[in-house]
Design a protein around this motif. Structure first.
Motif, PDB file in Angstrom:
ATOM      1  N   SER A  80      -2.415   2.424  -9.823  1.00  0.00           N
ATOM      2  CA  SER A  80      -1.575   1.390  -9.222  1.00  0.00           C
ATOM      3  C   SER A  80      -2.235   0.032  -9.434  1.00  0.00           C
ATOM      4  CB  SER A  80      -1.398   1.652  -7.729  1.00  0.00           C
ATOM      5  OG  SER A  80      -2.628   1.484  -7.047  1.00  0.00           O
ATOM      6  N   LEU A  95       0.813  -1.217   0.000  1.00  0.00           N
ATOM      7  CA  LEU A  95       0.000   0.000   0.000  1.00  0.00           C
ATOM      8  C   LEU A  95       0.843   1.261   0.000  1.00  0.00           C
ATOM      9  CD1 LEU A  95      -2.869  -0.925   2.501  1.00  0.00           C
ATOM     10  CD2 LEU A  95      -2.746  -1.263   0.043  1.00  0.00           C
ATOM     11  N   GLY A  96       2.075   1.187   0.510  1.00  0.00           N
ATOM     12  CA  GLY A  96       2.939   2.367   0.552  1.00  0.00           C
ATOM     13  C   GLY A  96       3.536   2.562   1.928  1.00  0.00           C
ATOM     14  N   LEU A 156      -3.229  -2.250  -7.351  1.00  0.00           N
ATOM     15  CA  LEU A 156      -4.369  -2.454  -6.457  1.00  0.00           C
ATOM     16  C   LEU A 156      -5.474  -1.449  -6.743  1.00  0.00           C
ATOM     17  CD1 LEU A 156      -5.330  -4.268  -4.179  1.00  0.00           C
ATOM     18  CD2 LEU A 156      -4.338  -2.671  -2.543  1.00  0.00           C
ATOM     19  N   GLY A 157      -5.090  -0.223  -7.110  1.00  0.00           N
ATOM     20  CA  GLY A 157      -6.087   0.805  -7.404  1.00  0.00           C
ATOM     21  C   GLY A 157      -6.957   0.459  -8.590  1.00  0.00           C
ATOM     22  N   VAL A 174      -4.282   4.314  -2.026  1.00  0.00           N
ATOM     23  CA  VAL A 174      -3.698   3.712  -3.225  1.00  0.00           C
ATOM     24  C   VAL A 174      -4.021   4.601  -4.423  1.00  0.00           C
ATOM     25  CG1 VAL A 174      -3.843   1.373  -2.341  1.00  0.00           C
ATOM     26  CG2 VAL A 174      -5.723   2.259  -3.678  1.00  0.00           C
ATOM     27  N   ASP A 175      -3.088   4.694  -5.344  1.00  0.00           N
ATOM     28  CA  ASP A 175      -3.304   5.483  -6.555  1.00  0.00           C
ATOM     29  C   ASP A 175      -4.231   4.738  -7.519  1.00  0.00           C
ATOM     30  OD1 ASP A 175      -1.522   7.403  -5.605  1.00  0.00           O
ATOM     31  OD2 ASP A 175       0.200   6.334  -6.459  1.00  0.00           O
TER      32      ASP A 175
END
Length: 589
Positions: free
Chosen positions: A304, A285-286, A306-307, A300-301
């Motif tokens: 990305s 996630l970062g 996951l985005g 999340v972007d």
């Protein structure tokens, strides 16, 4: 009117109660939220009555507002009891009959002793104004009816506290901290009320319970409106330091496994807010973001991996998907994304867990298996078709030679030569791996000249116009040059010129031959594709395989003099190309 020094603390209770009440109302129909809201309303009535009793100086005004004070304080007890029962999953205590008897009976009893009985001789005894201190206070005693109700309330309060304590022991992470705040806030009200009721208060005739409420209440507000507070104020860490038997091997082992396991866990509440996650999930996630307390779409972007699985409402569309991400070291990792609901005993969902299971090794093995199967298909095609044709030709012409047609031996020999070429190319494909394991710094120009000597180039000329170096497998790169040279010579004219030069992020090989039509530039790399009846169709396939093994890219375009130009480029971060960038005189062979 009078304004004692502790009045601001009483006033502070009102916005805290309002914030918590609004939170409880907003969270409906989560278990206990309605009772929590009603309890905050009762404490608000209690607090407002306390404030008005304190600021007024007349006996009648103080008596009037004290009735509302007692009503709020008394009714908060059954509300807290049923909140604790519902919140901790004790549904048997939340049946309509039980609620009606306890809550309804408590309310009717309070209304009777507070409003229907006379103030003197009913709820209170010996009611007078005390003006001996710095402020005027209401002096009174408790009637037997009030005393009995208060003692019964303490019993209900103790049972509710027990329910919360059991849930506290069974919870972990932010839920443990939240339950600790709820239990502490309730016990502080009980403690303050008890020392006031039994005459130990430093402020006579002031209910300290509501005065102590802001401590636990503010913690509750911080936790409910910024869940990350519960994450930062980790009760688990505090208990570890205090060594309340929390350092036993079982919880420590469980924590170690969750922290170190390559599977990521993201815990969300019923509102979709992230309340806990482990380091593996944080890496996806970062690492440098504040995550706890936020919804997934906020951390999340959109573009990305996951985005791209989120819909317009920020919810996961595919709850059984795969994503590829880069870790802190730039290594590509594959994760399976699965969402599992977290349910109470009555199958009521209270949140979910997003599991990110790392399957990189499995996916790489699957990819290798697919590539091996593709190679097997190629070999089967070579054996069944490409080798069978020249074998039949050779066999037929040998039979003719045996019958006296000597000129057929030359044709048979040509067929055998073609079979030998096919076998060599097949072995090349079979022996080369799909990826390059080890690389060294290779001088592109020097290797290009050396590879030229390994190919029958007839009268063609090589021009090397580069002093670049690349990180590569020297053997694979040499075969790349050899097959490009062979392709140019086989399709070019006698006075062909082949040039090797530098690009900003790679190098090129071009010739002065007829070139390759734009419509056929992708097909030339396909296995078995050739426009020469004597060609094998493997040369450029071997070239592409070598390029892919290094993680590079290859494109076909027009050469400077109209021939074919093959441009090999590196991806950003792949390998390393160095060049002095000095203008050097091209070398010719």
């Amino acid at each position: 009117m009078q304004f004692p020094v502790y009045l601001p603390v009483l006033v502070l209770v009102l916005p805290v109660v309002a914030a918590l009440g609004y939170t409880g109302w907003k969270l409906r129909p989560r278990p206990g939220s309605t009772w929590f809201t009603v309890n905050m309303l009762a404490i608000g009535v209690w607090t407002l009555g306390e404030i008005l009793v304190v600021v007024n100086t007349g006996l009648d005004a103080k008596l009037f507002w004290s009735r509302w004070l007692f009503l709020g304080a008394g009714f908060s007890v059954p509300c807290w009891f049923f909140f604790a029962a519902r919140y901790t999953g004790r549904e048997s205590l939340h049946r309509p009959a039980t609620v009606g008897v306890v809550a309804g009976g408590s309310l009717l009893y309070l209304l009777y002793i507070i409003f229907l009985l006379p103030s003197r001789g009913g709820a209170l005894t010996a009611v007078t104004l005390d003006t001996s201190g710095p402020i005027t206070t209401l002096s009174y005693g408790w009637s037997p009816l009030v005393t009995s109700y208060v003692l019964l309330s303490y019993v209900f309060f103790a049972v509710a506290s027990y329910f919360l304590f059991v849930k506290l022991r069974r919870s972990r992470g932010v839920y443990r901290t939240r339950n600790f705040v709820l239990l502490t806030g309730g016990l502080m009200i009980l403690f303050g009320h008890a020392i006031s009721f039994f005459g130990f208060s430093p402020l006579p005739n002031l209910m300290l319970g509501v005065l102590l409420f802001p401590v636990g209440g503010l913690l509750g507000v911080l936790g409910e409106y910024t869940v990350s507070f519960y994450y930062w104020f980790s009760l688990d860490s505090v208990l570890q330091r205090l060594s309340f038997r929390y350092s036993d091997v079982v919880p420590l082992a469980r924590q170690f496994i969750v922290e170190e396991i390559p599977t990521g866990f993201v815990v969300r509440d019923s509102d979709g807010r992230i309340v806990d996650l482990n380091p593996t999930a944080r890496s996806v996630l970062g690492r440098n973001r504040r995550i706890v307390g936020k919804r997934l779409a906020a951390v999340v972007d959109e573009d990305s991996p996951l985005g791209r699985l989120l819909d317009g409402n920020g919810e996961l569309v595919d709850t059984d998907a795969e994503i590829w991400v880069d870790d802190a070291d730039g290594t590509r990792l594959c994760f399976e994304v699965r969402v599992t609901a977290v349910e109470r005993g009555d199958s009521e969902a209270v949140g979910d867990v997003i599991m990110l299971h790392e399957v990189t090794e499995r996916k790489e093995n699957e990819q290798k298996l697919r590539q091996q199967n593709e190679q097997l298909d190629q070999f089967a095609s070579i054996v069944s078709h490409d080798l069978r044709n020249p074998l039949n030709v050779a066999k037929g012409h040998v039979e003719l030679a045996q019958a006296g047609y000597d000129e057929s031996l030359e044709t048979a020999e040509q067929a055998l030569d073609r079979m030998e070429t096919l076998i060599e190319d097949t072995l090349t494909i079979a022996r080369q791996s799909q990826t390059v394991e080890e690389t060294t710094t290779v001088d592109v120009g020097a290797l290009a000249r050396e590879a030229w000597t390994n190919v029958d180039t007839a009268e063609a000329t090589l021009v090397v116009d580069t002093d670049a170096t690349v990180r590569a497998d020297e053997g694979r790169l040499s075969r790349l040059f050899e097959n490009l040279y062979r392709n140019s010579v086989e399709h070019g004219r006698a006075d062909l010129t082949v040039r090797v030069g530098s690009l900003g992020d790679g190098f090129y090989v071009e010739d002065t031959g007829p070139g390759i039509p734009a419509a056929k530039r992708e097909a030339v790399f396909e296995h078995g594709y050739t426009t020469d009846e004597n060609g094998t169709g493997f040369g450029l396939s071997i070239v592409e395989s070598a390029v892919d093994a290094h993680g590079w890219s290859i494109t076909v375009t027009d050469g400077t003099d109209g021939g074919a130009r093959f441009e090999i480029t590196q991806h950003p971060g792949d390998g390393e190309q160095e060049s002095s960038q000095n203008e050097t005189e091209p070398s010719t062979r």
